[in-house]
Design a protein around this motif. Structure first.
Motif, mmCIF file in Angstrom:
data_model
loop_
_atom_site.group_PDB
_atom_site.id
_atom_site.type_symbol
_atom_site.label_atom_id
_atom_site.label_comp_id
_atom_site.label_asym_id
_atom_site.label_seq_id
_atom_site.Cartn_x
_atom_site.Cartn_y
_atom_site.Cartn_z
ATOM 1 N N VAL A 82 36.879 34.277 34.770
ATOM 2 C CA VAL A 82 37.207 33.432 35.942
ATOM 3 C C VAL A 82 36.529 34.126 37.106
ATOM 4 C CG1 VAL A 82 39.021 32.259 37.243
ATOM 5 C CG2 VAL A 82 39.504 33.036 34.928
ATOM 6 N N HIS A 185 48.895 37.056 31.027
ATOM 7 C CA HIS A 185 47.598 37.742 31.041
ATOM 8 C C HIS A 185 47.755 39.209 30.637
ATOM 9 C CE1 HIS A 185 43.764 39.240 32.708
ATOM 10 N NE2 HIS A 185 43.353 38.023 32.387
ATOM 11 N N GLY A 236 48.416 29.443 36.460
ATOM 12 C CA GLY A 236 47.046 29.457 35.937
ATOM 13 C C GLY A 236 46.918 30.347 34.714
ATOM 14 N N ILE A 238 45.069 31.843 31.687
ATOM 15 C CA ILE A 238 43.641 32.165 31.646
ATOM 16 C C ILE A 238 42.800 31.183 30.809
ATOM 17 C CG2 ILE A 238 44.008 33.867 29.771
ATOM 18 C CD1 ILE A 238 41.531 34.531 32.497
ATOM 19 N N ASP A 263 52.125 35.832 38.543
ATOM 20 C CA ASP A 263 50.710 36.197 38.426
ATOM 21 C C ASP A 263 49.921 34.916 38.674
ATOM 22 O OD1 ASP A 263 48.170 36.929 37.756
ATOM 23 O OD2 ASP A 263 48.556 37.176 35.611
ATOM 24 N N ASP A 292 43.880 36.576 43.667
ATOM 25 C CA ASP A 292 42.570 37.175 43.913
ATOM 26 C C ASP A 292 41.830 36.491 45.053
ATOM 27 O OD1 ASP A 292 41.795 39.355 42.250
ATOM 28 O OD2 ASP A 292 41.831 38.036 40.519
ATOM 29 N N HIS A 294 38.493 37.383 45.029
ATOM 30 C CA HIS A 294 37.176 37.311 44.380
ATOM 31 C C HIS A 294 37.093 36.243 43.293
ATOM 32 C CE1 HIS A 294 38.672 41.018 41.883
ATOM 33 N NE2 HIS A 294 39.005 39.930 41.273
#
Ligand SMILES: Cc1ncc(COP(=O)(O)O)c(C=O)c1O
Length: 471
Positions: A82, A185, A236, A238, A263, A292, A294
């Motif tokens: 991702v 995750h 979300g 993964i 998460d 995140d 990024h």
């Protein structure tokens, strides 16, 4: 002026020119590096230099050695893991963070870095519509964000039963029940490991076909366990992008005086889009959130956010004090009070710049575009009679398998297509195991991935599939 210093400045310019040329070329570039690890290792390797060299030569060589091994992760057809697109504006801000060389530990030492982080923290809470009193730690990514949030959780649930974990550690502490979905995750398990909570001593909650915790199983686990409680949900998944039933879970955990952590490495950003926000309804009632920059905010690596409703618990778990570190005064906020590091990168500049770059509407549009492109690609691929979409597309992630036949046959075909796609290098896509079978997993997380680029990728996947079938 010192000529060696000047040569260093020339090297900075050379690096910038090369980086810009690279970014211009990436739209059409192949998605696979042309050199392998061993070749690249040999290019970099040499005995330790006895004396320093000319900065321009060093940077020229660094570029020459690296470019053959740079993967087009910022390109429009990168669908692995991702991965956000490292937007040029974020990169420019991040360059400045390096050039200014700020150690963004505290306000006194780095006032601009501290102030920009404080403003960006407020903006994040506003964009994600989370409780405005929450504290935000700017960390390297969601792995560390999960760790920080769970450290705050550990501190607070133990404090409520009279245990000071910061002072007395985990030896002899009242046991904490940790509830976690079976499809959480891997990095959340890492966080549990770092915190002495044990990756193996969790209570795993059964999940449904898309990886969402079954609410009845969650409720039963809550009823069966007493004492301090931490529950870990996700926004979300993964592989599927699925989000947990936050509203009900938050209510149950609050009734037990527990802590619910989310998460939301990428999925939390669904909140920034009115058309996707319903996927994460109730998430604002949680106690902490990891996400995140990024990924979906397109900030360059490394950038994640640990957001905690109870700022005091966050600070208690992370703050560092020493006589030589002047503490923030009044309304001031020391960045290092909310993260594990003291000396640290000034991450606020790039986050501030990216939020300025996109604005609230731009962020929403980007999220909607990624989700729509993912749905379009999945529909085009699964329109083929011998390509199967594994789960409905919920967000920006999907999985497909190739071939008609038994599971082993499909596994073989699917891995061969992935291999062929990687070799053809028009796009990058990777594999994963889902319910014990190999799948091609596709993540659309870059704002550069338009419908046209998605269609180009679909065409290349179908070409690879034809090659595998006729081999
Ligand atoms: C749901 C989830 N959690 C945590 C992580 C780890 O994030 P990072 O690699 O930014 O540390 C990821 C990465 O893809 C993720 O998707």
């Amino acid at each position: 002026m010192d000529t060696k210093f000047d040569a260093g400045l020339d090297a900075m310019l050379e690096a910038a020119k090369s980086a810009i040329a690279y970014r211009r070329s990436i739209i059409e570039a192949n998605n696979s590096p042309v050199s392998g690890y061993r070749e690249l290792f040999n290019a970099f390797a040499s005995p330790v230099p006895e004396r320093g060299g000319d900065p321009r030569v060093i940077i020229t060589n660094l570029i020459a050695h690296s470019i053959p091994g740079i993967r087009a992760m910022t390109g429009p057809r990168f669908f692995g893991w991702v991965i956000g697109g490292s937007h040029p504006t974020g990169v420019a801000a991040d360059w400045l963070a390096s050039a200014w060389g700020q150690n963004a530990a505290n306000t006194m030492a780095a006032p601009a870095a501290s102030a920009v982080e404080a403003v960006a923290a407020n903006w994040l809470l506003d964009l994600l519509d989370l409780p405005r009193q929450s504290s935000v730690g700017f960390v390297t990514g969601a792995t560390v964000a999960n760790f920080v949030c769970l450290a705050a959780a550990r501190s607070e649930v133990l404090r409520r039963v009279g245990w000071d974990v910061e002072g007395d550690g985990m030896f002899g502490a009242p046991p904490i029940t940790v509830l976690i979905g079976e499809d959480a995750h891997a990095t959340v398990y890492s966080a549990l490991k770092y915190l002495g909570l044990g990756a193996r001593r969790v209570v795993e909650i059964e999940t449904d076909a898309v990886g969402r915790m079954k609410i009845a199983a969650f409720e039963q686990a809550i009823r069966q366990n007493n004492g301090p409680l931490i529950a870990i949900a996700q926004a979300g998944q993964i592989n599927t992008g699925a989000c947990d039933h936050f509203g009900e879970m938050c209510t149950m955990v609050a009734e037990r005086q527990g802590w619910l952590h989310v998460d939301g490495a990428f999925g939390l950003w669904a909140r920034a889009s009115s058309s996707r926000a319903q996927l994460v309804t109730g998430v604002e009632k949680a106690d902490s959130w990891a996400t995140d920059g990024h990924k979906w905010l397109q900030v360059p690596y490394d950038c994640g956010y640990a957001i905690v409703r109870d700022a005091e618990a966050h600070r208690r778990a992370m703050a560092i004090s020493a006589s030589y570190l002047p503490p923030a005064e009044g309304e001031e906020r020391d960045p290092s009070a909310f993260v594990p590091e003291l000396s640290r990168r000034a991450r606020g500049f790039a986050t501030w710049a990216m939020i300025q770059q996109l604005g609230r509407c731009g962020i929403a549009e980007m999220i909607e575009q990624c989700c729509a492109v993912a749905a379009h690609m999945a529909a085009q691929l699964s329109a083929q009679t011998d390509i199967l979409l594994v789960c409905p597309v919920e967000l920006n992630q999907f999985m497909i398998v190739f071939g008609r036949g038994d599971d082993e046959f499909r596994d073989g075909m699917t891995l061969s297509v992935i291999h062929q796609v990687q070799e053809d290098a028009v796009l990058f896509v990777g594999s994963a195991k889902w319910r014990n079978r190999w799948v091609m997993r596709v993540s659309v997380c870059s704002m550069e991935t338009t419908f046209k680029e998605g269609e180009k990728a679909v065409e290349a996947i179908l070409t690879a599939w034809q090659k595998v079938k006729s081999a």
